[in-house]
Scaffold this motif. Structure first.
Motif, PDB file in Angstrom:
ATOM      1  N   HIS A 167      28.311  42.787  83.120  1.00 54.67           N
ATOM      2  CA  HIS A 167      27.131  42.030  82.693  1.00 54.67           C
ATOM      3  C   HIS A 167      27.452  40.721  81.984  1.00 54.67           C
ATOM      4  CE1 HIS A 167      24.205  45.142  83.721  1.00 54.67           C
ATOM      5  NE2 HIS A 167      25.028  46.029  83.182  1.00 54.67           N
ATOM      6  N   GLU A 204      21.708  40.289  84.084  1.00 51.57           N
ATOM      7  CA  GLU A 204      20.983  41.553  84.145  1.00 51.57           C
ATOM      8  C   GLU A 204      21.501  42.420  85.290  1.00 51.57           C
ATOM      9  OE1 GLU A 204      16.317  43.074  84.215  1.00 51.57           O
ATOM     10  OE2 GLU A 204      16.838  41.059  84.913  1.00 51.57           O
ATOM     11  N   GLN A 205      21.810  41.783  86.415  1.00 53.10           N
ATOM     12  CA  GLN A 205      22.423  42.461  87.561  1.00 53.10           C
ATOM     13  C   GLN A 205      23.251  41.430  88.305  1.00 53.10           C
ATOM     14  OE1 GLN A 205      19.671  44.290  90.258  1.00 53.10           O
ATOM     15  NE2 GLN A 205      21.259  45.259  91.495  1.00 53.10           N
TER      16      GLN A 205
END
Length: 367
Positions: A167, A204-205
């Motif tokens: 992340h 976040e991804q």
């Protein structure tokens, strides 16, 4: 009877499969990326008139929010899924003449190379900036960079993001920040800040699923169209003349969608710059006939398309210009947005040989 009952589940399965095939592909949610960066710069002495200000090394801080596109619009796949975001930037010039600057810049970031742990990309943004110490003839006459607090800003940057964790990413970059009011007021030599950037990104991804990689070409591909528009802008003639003069233009152009990403255009336009009339009245001897200050130009142009948004670039030549107040050619850079298939608006910067002439606010129709 038994055969009919047995056929019902089979029919239901066929209907369900058909519905699944016909259902539209839904793009996954666009994940958020948040970045915080430190910046260090120098002031580029692009003209002799600002050399006295090239005596410090500005430093800054940036906070940005961006989304990774995932295919919800066809152009996402055409551009290999860029990121779109907004950057909030603060710069301290470390010079009491210049003060500091705050800016907000929407941008798009296009990846050149993307792997499991890295992302090398180019970022282009444009927005608005607030300068704390603009030129003032009485109290701050040394600031020849900008004479208004509100300015436009442009950003160009190459960035490299390396994954430290799934992340967290370490970002390094080099780029250029430009601030100018487009000659709305004078003096306005603008400022260019070549910058190095170092900071962190929170993903976040990091590798979001993507759909519609082979989205179909738009229906208007290889079709011609016509643009008709009008614009207005305001400009100041000299530091001593504080009046804002109205500048108008009307444009007619023919264009063609040549591929998924580009329109090509050619057209004619007329200009009426009232500051030139004031200039003539100051310089023409009494009794002499004054030349017409109106001008007519012919141009070719390109539009780089991102859905309803387009980055516009034009090169034009004056075919009617009795009053030789500038170069025989002009350039235009801008952003254009289609509110509907018919109506659009644009903000353009008209330029003569690299020097801003006027910021144009444009409305028009596409037929």
């Amino acid at each position: 009877m038994l055969m009919a009952l047995a056929a019902r589940p089979v029919a239901a399965q066929v209907d369900t499969a058909a519905a699944a095939v016909s259902a539209p592909v839904v793009a996954p949610r666009a994940p958020l990326v948040v970045g915080a960066y430190a910046q260090g710069s120098i002031i580029l002495a692009h003209t002799y008139a600002i050399r006295h200000l090239v005596a410090s090394h500005p430093t800054g801080f940036e906070l940005n929010f961006q989304r990774q596109t995932t295919g919800s619009a066809p152009w996402h796949g055409w551009y290999k899924y860029p990121k779109v975001g907004v950057a909030l930037t603060y710069y301290d010039f470390h010079n009491p003449v210049l003060g500091y600057v705050w800016s907000a810049s929407p941008y798009i970031s296009k990846s050149f190379s993307r792997g499991p742990k890295h992302d090398f990309s180019f970022r282009l943004g444009a927005g608005l900036a607030y300068l704390s110490n603009p030129y003032n003839q009485d109290t701050n006459h040394k600031n020849t960079i900008a004479s208004s607090a509100l300015n436009a800003t442009l950003q160009f940057r190459f960035e490299y993001d390396y994954a430290l964790t799934p992340h967290l990413g370490l970002l390094a970059g080099v780029g250029l920040n430009h601030y100018s009011n487009g000659a709305t007021t004078k003096p306005n030599f603008g400022v260019n800040l070549p910058s190095v950037v170092l900071g962190l990104n929170y993903h976040e991804q990091r590798h979001a699923p993507q759909t519609n990689a082979h989205a179909p070409a738009p229906a208007e591909l290889c079709h011609n169209f016509f643009n008709f528009s009008t614009s207005l802008g305001f400009k100041q003639r000299t530091e001593g003349d504080r009046h804002k003069y109205l500048v108008n233009s009307v444009t007619a152009a023919v264009g063609r969608r040549v591929n998924r990403k580009s329109n090509l255009l050619a057209g004619v336009e007329g200009f009426y710059d009232r500051s030139l009339q004031a200039q003539l009245e100051d310089t023409t001897r009494a009794g002499l006939t004054q030349p017409d200050v109106k001008k007519v130009g012919a141009f070719v142009g390109h539009e780089l398309l991102f859905g309803r948004l387009a980055f516009v670039s034009h090169l034009g030549f004056y075919v009617y210009a009795p009053y030789k107040s500038s170069t025989a050619y002009y350039e235009r850079l801008g952003l254009k947005y289609h509110f509907t298939n018919l109506l659009f608006g644009a903000i353009d910067l008209k330029i003569h040989r690299g020097a801003a002439d006027v910021i144009e606010f444009k409305v028009g129709a596409r037929l």
